[in-house]
Design a protein around this motif. Structure first.
Motif: not given
Ligand SMILES: [Fe+2]
Length: 218
Positions: A62-69, A90-93, A95-99, A107-114
């Motif tokens: 799930t994290g991999a499929l969401l990391h670049d949202i 793009h990681g923070i963006e 995170y904001k989308i997922l929240k 799950l929102a942390r995956f974009p944030l931290s990658h």
């Protein structure tokens, strides 16, 4: 733990793709995300085989499929990375989308931290990144796996070797190379040769399309 199907995550990608070539943009980011998910799964295999450690595979997928949202917010109409707010965000963006979409924090942390090997306050100050002064680093095992798997494929699109990915990051700071070496000791180097063959035609076609876009702009 709340779970999301692959279809649900694909629908989220579809919702956020934008610009003059939304379907191509979606294909680029979604296929990259699937490739990262496949690589991440191999890292899970390595951990199981080498250390008898079993990461949460569903969380990794799930994290991999969401990391670049968040990437959809950080390209222009010709699919080039934007200057503002800057591709680095793009990681923070994401995170904001997922929240905003009511995804849970883990799950929102995956974009944030990658991004890279994670972005630290020192990186933000040194590079003058337009980011709030915080640490955006992978903390959980699953976050680390997705972050590392992402280093073996870029959205240009191309597969990367460990050495190429490491030297690209070392240009920012030599400590990134140390972190990459630690990841290598922990997670090994995934063999992606069959994936390179599997996605060769797709990459060539996308590469051709992106080149034609940049040439049309000249
Ligand atoms: Fe990525």
């Amino acid at each position: 733990m709340k779970t999301y199907t692959r279809d649900e995550i694909y629908e989220l990608h579809k919702k956020y793709t934008q610009g003059a070539h939304p379907e191509r943009f979606l294909d680029s980011v979604w296929t990259h995300s699937q490739i990262v998910a496949e690589i991440a799964d191999r890292i899970c295999d390595f951990l199981k085989k080498t250390y008898e450690v079993t990461p949460n595979r569903e969380l990794v997928q799930t994290g991999a499929l969401l990391h670049d949202i968040g990437v959809y917010k950080c390209h222009d109409d010709e699919l080039n990375p934007v200057q503002e707010p800057g591709y680095i965000s793009h990681g923070i963006e994401g995170y904001k989308i997922l929240k905003k979409e009511s995804y849970p924090e883990y799950l929102a942390r995956f974009p944030l931290s990658h991004t890279g090997t994670g972005i630290t306050t020192e990186d933000i100050e040194r590079e003058n990144f337009n980011l709030e002064l915080k640490n955006y680093i992978p903390v959980t095992l699953e976050e680390e796996i997705v972050c590392y798997a992402d280093k073996f494929h870029t959205k240009y699109p191309a597969f990367d070797t460990f050495d190429k990915a490491k030297s690209r990051l070392e240009k920012f700071d030599p400590s990134k190379g140390i972190l990459m070496n630690r990841f290598k000791k922990k997670f090994g180097i995934p063999d992606v040769s069959d994936l390179e063959a599997k996605y060769k035609d797709w990459q060539e076609e996308l590469d051709h399309y992106l080149t034609s876009l940049s040439e049309a702009k000249k």
